[in-house]
Write a protein that holds these residues in place. Structure first.
Motif, PDB file in Angstrom:
ATOM      1  N   ALA A   1     -37.950  47.322   6.852  1.00  0.00           N
ATOM      2  CA  ALA A   1     -38.397  48.146   8.206  1.00  0.00           C
ATOM      3  C   ALA A   1     -37.504  47.530   9.507  1.00  0.00           C
ATOM      4  CB  ALA A   1     -39.623  48.099   9.038  1.00  0.00           C
ATOM      5  N   PRO A   2     -37.393  45.693   9.375  1.00  0.00           N
ATOM      6  CA  PRO A   2     -36.731  44.848  10.072  1.00  0.00           C
ATOM      7  C   PRO A   2     -35.404  45.545  10.035  1.00  0.00           C
ATOM      8  CG  PRO A   2     -38.283  43.162   8.811  1.00  0.00           C
ATOM      9  CD  PRO A   2     -38.054  44.860   8.124  1.00  0.00           C
ATOM     10  N   PHE A   3     -34.681  45.657   8.825  1.00  0.00           N
ATOM     11  CA  PHE A   3     -33.394  46.671   8.945  1.00  0.00           C
ATOM     12  C   PHE A   3     -33.050  47.836   9.369  1.00  0.00           C
ATOM     13  CE2 PHE A   3     -34.541  43.152   6.003  1.00  0.00           C
ATOM     14  CZ  PHE A   3     -33.618  42.349   6.060  1.00  0.00           C
ATOM     15  N   THR A   4     -33.997  48.633   9.234  1.00  0.00           N
ATOM     16  CA  THR A   4     -34.182  50.377  10.102  1.00  0.00           C
ATOM     17  C   THR A   4     -34.838  49.728  11.554  1.00  0.00           C
ATOM     18  OG1 THR A   4     -36.219  50.289   9.288  1.00  0.00           O
ATOM     19  CG2 THR A   4     -34.876  51.647   7.458  1.00  0.00           C
ATOM     20  N   SER A   5     -35.078  49.006  11.812  1.00  0.00           N
ATOM     21  CA  SER A   5     -35.341  49.031  13.071  1.00  0.00           C
ATOM     22  C   SER A   5     -34.476  48.907  13.948  1.00  0.00           C
ATOM     23  CB  SER A   5     -36.565  48.088  13.427  1.00  0.00           C
ATOM     24  OG  SER A   5     -37.945  48.987  12.883  1.00  0.00           O
ATOM     25  N   LEU A   6     -33.775  48.183  13.751  1.00  0.00           N
ATOM     26  CA  LEU A   6     -31.832  47.488  13.382  1.00  0.00           C
ATOM     27  C   LEU A   6     -31.340  48.473  14.805  1.00  0.00           C
ATOM     28  CD1 LEU A   6     -30.782  44.866  11.622  1.00  0.00           C
ATOM     29  CD2 LEU A   6     -31.568  44.683  13.807  1.00  0.00           C
ATOM     30  N   ALA A   7     -31.624  49.986  14.483  1.00  0.00           N
ATOM     31  CA  ALA A   7     -30.740  50.835  15.041  1.00  0.00           C
ATOM     32  C   ALA A   7     -31.081  51.287  16.358  1.00  0.00           C
ATOM     33  CB  ALA A   7     -30.169  51.536  14.048  1.00  0.00           C
ATOM     34  N   ASP A   8     -32.430  50.771  16.723  1.00  0.00           N
ATOM     35  CA  ASP A   8     -33.315  51.317  17.724  1.00  0.00           C
ATOM     36  C   ASP A   8     -33.293  50.401  18.392  1.00  0.00           C
ATOM     37  OD1 ASP A   8     -33.312  54.394  16.836  1.00  0.00           O
ATOM     38  OD2 ASP A   8     -35.535  53.495  15.664  1.00  0.00           O
ATOM     39  N   ARG A   9     -33.088  49.382  18.388  1.00  0.00           N
ATOM     40  CA  ARG A   9     -33.328  47.925  18.700  1.00  0.00           C
ATOM     41  C   ARG A   9     -33.359  46.389  18.461  1.00  0.00           C
ATOM     42  NH1 ARG A   9     -37.507  49.350  22.836  1.00  0.00           N
ATOM     43  NH2 ARG A   9     -39.011  51.498  22.044  1.00  0.00           N
ATOM     44  N   PRO A  10     -32.019  46.612  18.719  1.00  0.00           N
ATOM     45  CA  PRO A  10     -30.833  45.847  18.116  1.00  0.00           C
ATOM     46  C   PRO A  10     -31.662  44.791  18.533  1.00  0.00           C
ATOM     47  CG  PRO A  10     -29.240  47.148  19.177  1.00  0.00           C
ATOM     48  CD  PRO A  10     -31.098  47.767  19.099  1.00  0.00           C
ATOM     49  N   TRP A  11     -31.365  44.399  20.269  1.00  0.00           N
ATOM     50  CA  TRP A  11     -31.123  43.271  19.915  1.00  0.00           C
ATOM     51  C   TRP A  11     -32.312  42.017  20.450  1.00  0.00           C
ATOM     52  CZ3 TRP A  11     -26.653  41.374  21.884  1.00  0.00           C
ATOM     53  CH2 TRP A  11     -26.788  41.235  22.184  1.00  0.00           C
ATOM     54  N   LEU A  12     -34.103  42.950  20.435  1.00  0.00           N
ATOM     55  CA  LEU A  12     -34.707  42.589  20.260  1.00  0.00           C
ATOM     56  C   LEU A  12     -35.175  42.277  18.563  1.00  0.00           C
ATOM     57  CD1 LEU A  12     -37.451  45.189  22.426  1.00  0.00           C
ATOM     58  CD2 LEU A  12     -36.842  42.645  22.508  1.00  0.00           C
ATOM     59  N   VAL A  13     -34.831  43.727  17.880  1.00  0.00           N
ATOM     60  CA  VAL A  13     -35.205  43.102  16.294  1.00  0.00           C
ATOM     61  C   VAL A  13     -34.331  42.452  16.045  1.00  0.00           C
ATOM     62  CG1 VAL A  13     -35.521  44.331  13.599  1.00  0.00           C
ATOM     63  CG2 VAL A  13     -36.389  44.486  15.778  1.00  0.00           C
ATOM     64  N   GLY A  14     -33.089  42.248  16.329  1.00  0.00           N
ATOM     65  CA  GLY A  14     -32.218  41.126  15.504  1.00  0.00           C
ATOM     66  C   GLY A  14     -32.303  39.596  16.577  1.00  0.00           C
ATOM     67  N   ALA A  15     -32.986  39.708  17.543  1.00  0.00           N
ATOM     68  CA  ALA A  15     -33.853  38.147  17.508  1.00  0.00           C
ATOM     69  C   ALA A  15     -34.648  37.644  17.043  1.00  0.00           C
ATOM     70  CB  ALA A  15     -33.796  38.186  19.132  1.00  0.00           C
ATOM     71  N   LEU A  16     -35.662  39.069  16.226  1.00  0.00           N
ATOM     72  CA  LEU A  16     -36.831  38.005  15.421  1.00  0.00           C
ATOM     73  C   LEU A  16     -35.838  37.975  14.064  1.00  0.00           C
ATOM     74  CD1 LEU A  16     -39.206  40.946  16.197  1.00  0.00           C
ATOM     75  CD2 LEU A  16     -39.006  38.482  16.841  1.00  0.00           C
ATOM     76  N   ILE A  17     -35.159  38.383  13.584  1.00  0.00           N
ATOM     77  CA  ILE A  17     -34.789  38.120  12.515  1.00  0.00           C
ATOM     78  C   ILE A  17     -34.103  36.407  12.272  1.00  0.00           C
ATOM     79  CG2 ILE A  17     -33.152  38.492  10.528  1.00  0.00           C
ATOM     80  CD1 ILE A  17     -33.561  41.662  11.122  1.00  0.00           C
ATOM     81  N   VAL A  18     -33.331  36.922  13.586  1.00  0.00           N
ATOM     82  CA  VAL A  18     -32.425  35.296  13.695  1.00  0.00           C
ATOM     83  C   VAL A  18     -33.403  34.172  14.042  1.00  0.00           C
ATOM     84  CG1 VAL A  18     -31.273  34.116  15.083  1.00  0.00           C
ATOM     85  CG2 VAL A  18     -30.343  36.306  14.773  1.00  0.00           C
ATOM     86  N   VAL A  19     -34.488  34.067  14.425  1.00  0.00           N
ATOM     87  CA  VAL A  19     -35.591  33.317  14.752  1.00  0.00           C
ATOM     88  C   VAL A  19     -36.203  32.841  13.000  1.00  0.00           C
ATOM     89  CG1 VAL A  19     -37.645  32.783  15.226  1.00  0.00           C
ATOM     90  CG2 VAL A  19     -36.179  34.146  17.023  1.00  0.00           C
ATOM     91  N   TRP A  20     -36.469  34.363  12.357  1.00  0.00           N
ATOM     92  CA  TRP A  20     -37.001  34.226  10.773  1.00  0.00           C
ATOM     93  C   TRP A  20     -36.037  33.382  10.482  1.00  0.00           C
ATOM     94  CZ3 TRP A  20     -36.124  35.654   6.615  1.00  0.00           C
ATOM     95  CH2 TRP A  20     -37.166  35.356   5.195  1.00  0.00           C
ATOM     96  N   LEU A  21     -34.540  33.379  10.303  1.00  0.00           N
ATOM     97  CA  LEU A  21     -34.216  33.196   8.989  1.00  0.00           C
ATOM     98  C   LEU A  21     -33.953  31.371   9.970  1.00  0.00           C
ATOM     99  CD1 LEU A  21     -31.004  35.441   8.613  1.00  0.00           C
ATOM    100  CD2 LEU A  21     -32.997  34.872   7.436  1.00  0.00           C
ATOM    101  N   VAL A  22     -33.394  31.522  10.786  1.00  0.00           N
ATOM    102  CA  VAL A  22     -33.673  29.854  11.552  1.00  0.00           C
ATOM    103  C   VAL A  22     -34.625  29.016  10.944  1.00  0.00           C
ATOM    104  CG1 VAL A  22     -33.531  27.867  13.144  1.00  0.00           C
ATOM    105  CG2 VAL A  22     -31.622  29.846  13.035  1.00  0.00           C
ATOM    106  N   THR A  23     -35.867  29.310  11.421  1.00  0.00           N
ATOM    107  CA  THR A  23     -36.881  29.171  11.103  1.00  0.00           C
ATOM    108  C   THR A  23     -37.058  28.521   9.262  1.00  0.00           C
ATOM    109  OG1 THR A  23     -37.710  29.809  13.123  1.00  0.00           O
ATOM    110  CG2 THR A  23     -39.418  28.170  11.538  1.00  0.00           C
TER     111      THR A  23
END
Length: 399
Positions: free
Chosen positions: A138-160
């Motif tokens: 889901a996090p990756f399939t949602s990137l197409a529709d909401r790249p900025w919102l979901v992308g920001a969540l992925i970056v936060v998760w990876l950094v943490t």
């Protein structure tokens, strides 16, 4: 001594905060997938908080052991992957009741627990991995529709994950809440809902019993209760198995009518109150679990408001948080399912069929995946036919 006591209470609060924020999105996604309305999903979330809180308060006080409970996160993922069942939400509630009965029976009937132990770990882990796969996408399939919102969540998760992995999901959830609040403010204000418990009369269908209840019971036992015992043993505690199953079974039964799918021994969060960081004296660490119980009672009060906020969130945001929360569990399940080279083919079949979401005769894919995986494993592990040179008869292997 006073400092140690304050530290123990703080550890209990952290246990509740990490446990709730790391997986409540999965619970809501699962309950909504099997037909719950927003109000019914909020009721289910509150019921789970209350029942596991009361169970923790009783078990920790009675046995002076940090016996931490949790809702079944793999079970919630199963609900999300299986979707609506034959009979709708009332049938799902009927399945929850059956799960509670089975967990209670596990505590009362020793052979039932042994029967679950006969399921090969590779097949159980493969079924869980297949259940988790759609959510983890889901996090990756949602990137197409909401790249900025979901992308920001992925970056936060990876950094943490890199600097403080334990807090990766809670922090990602916190960022998602900020996004939800901003979106709700633009649409007219942040929703606030009064706490409520909504009772649903259960119905019983074969599709829900076989396709939902049986797999839900199996993943709860194999992926939560058994690892939970191992975590406590590693910390120097023995789990009172029979009382724990009776308490979680009764709790699951009590919460089922209000939408709670199952409670069980905690696995990952159980390590927090049981650790030396909780209290230097192992005999005092149960206070952290009791504190977590009181914290969950307080969290239950805001469950409806959180559900309303999530319901008003941008599409795909909740699923992205849930998928990120389950990535580590998915990776562990895939690794466990493929650890035995002889079981890789049946495990792969189990994983793929469980992930397919295919329903046959109104019964969800998790049940058929388990059945087919066991059958293929038995077939492939049969001994080769006797040859003229063979001097001893072959024996049928046991699962």
């Amino acid at each position: 001594m006073e400092h140690a006591r304050r530290h123990t209470i703080a550890m209990g609060l952290v246990t509740a905060l990490v446990g709730f924020t790391s997986s409540f999105a999965v619970v809501l996604a699962g309950l909504r997938a099997v037909g719950a309305t927003p109000a019914q999903a909020a009721s289910g979330l509150a019921a789970l908080c209350v029942t596991q809180a009361l169970g923790m308060l009783w078990l920790s006080w009675r046995y002076r052991t940090p016996l931490t409970l949790a809702w079944s996160t793999p079970g919630a993922a199963l609900l999300a992957s299986q979707g609506a069942v034959d009979g709708g939400w009332p049938a799902a509630v009927g399945a929850f009741l059956l799960v509670g009965i089975l967990i209670l029976a596990t505590g009362l009937l020793t052979p039932l627990g042994r029967l679950i132990g006969l399921i090969p770990p590779s097949i159980a882990q493969a079924m869980l991995a297949g259940v988790l796969l759609p959510l983890c996408l889901a996090p990756f399939t949602s990137l197409a529709d909401r790249p900025w919102l979901v992308g920001a969540l992925i970056v936060v998760w990876l950094v943490t994950q890199r600097v403080a992995s334990r807090w990766a999901t809670p922090l990602t959830f916190g960022v998602a809440v900020v996004m939800m609040v901003v979106a709700a403010t633009r649409d007219g204000g942040v929703p606030v809902a009064a706490p409520t418990l909504e009772l649903t009369a259960p119905t019983f269908t074969w599709g829900a019993m076989l396709g939902l209840a049986i797999p839900l019971y199996i993943v709860t036992m194999a992926s939560q209760n058994v690892p939970g015992v191992a975590v406590l043993r590693a910390a120097g505690y023995e789990t009172p198995w029979k009382p724990s199953m009776i308490v979680t079974g009764i709790g699951s039964l009590a919460g089922a009518g209000f939408g709670g799918h199952a409670i069980n021994l905690a696995a990952i969060t159980a390590a927090l109150p049981a650790s030396p960081e909780s209290h230097p004296d192992p005999k005092r660490r149960w206070v952290a679990t009791a504190t977590a119980g009181w914290a969950y009672l307080a969290i239950a009060v805001v469950a409806a408001s959180l559900t309303a906020l999530v319901d008003a969130a941008p599409a795909g945001l909740l699923e992205a948080v849930a998928g990120l929360a389950l990535l580590a569990t998915f990776a562990s399940s895939v690794s466990g399912s493929m650890a035995d080279a002889d079981d890789r083919v049946p495990a792969a079949i189990t994983l793929l069929l469980a992930a397919s979401g295919v329903a046959i005769l109104g019964i969800g894919s998790a049940f058929w995946a388990l059945l087919l995986g066991l059958g293929v494993r038995w077939l492939l592990r049969r001994r080769a036919p006797l040859t003229p040179e063979a001097s001893t008869p072959a024996r049928e292997p046991q699962l």
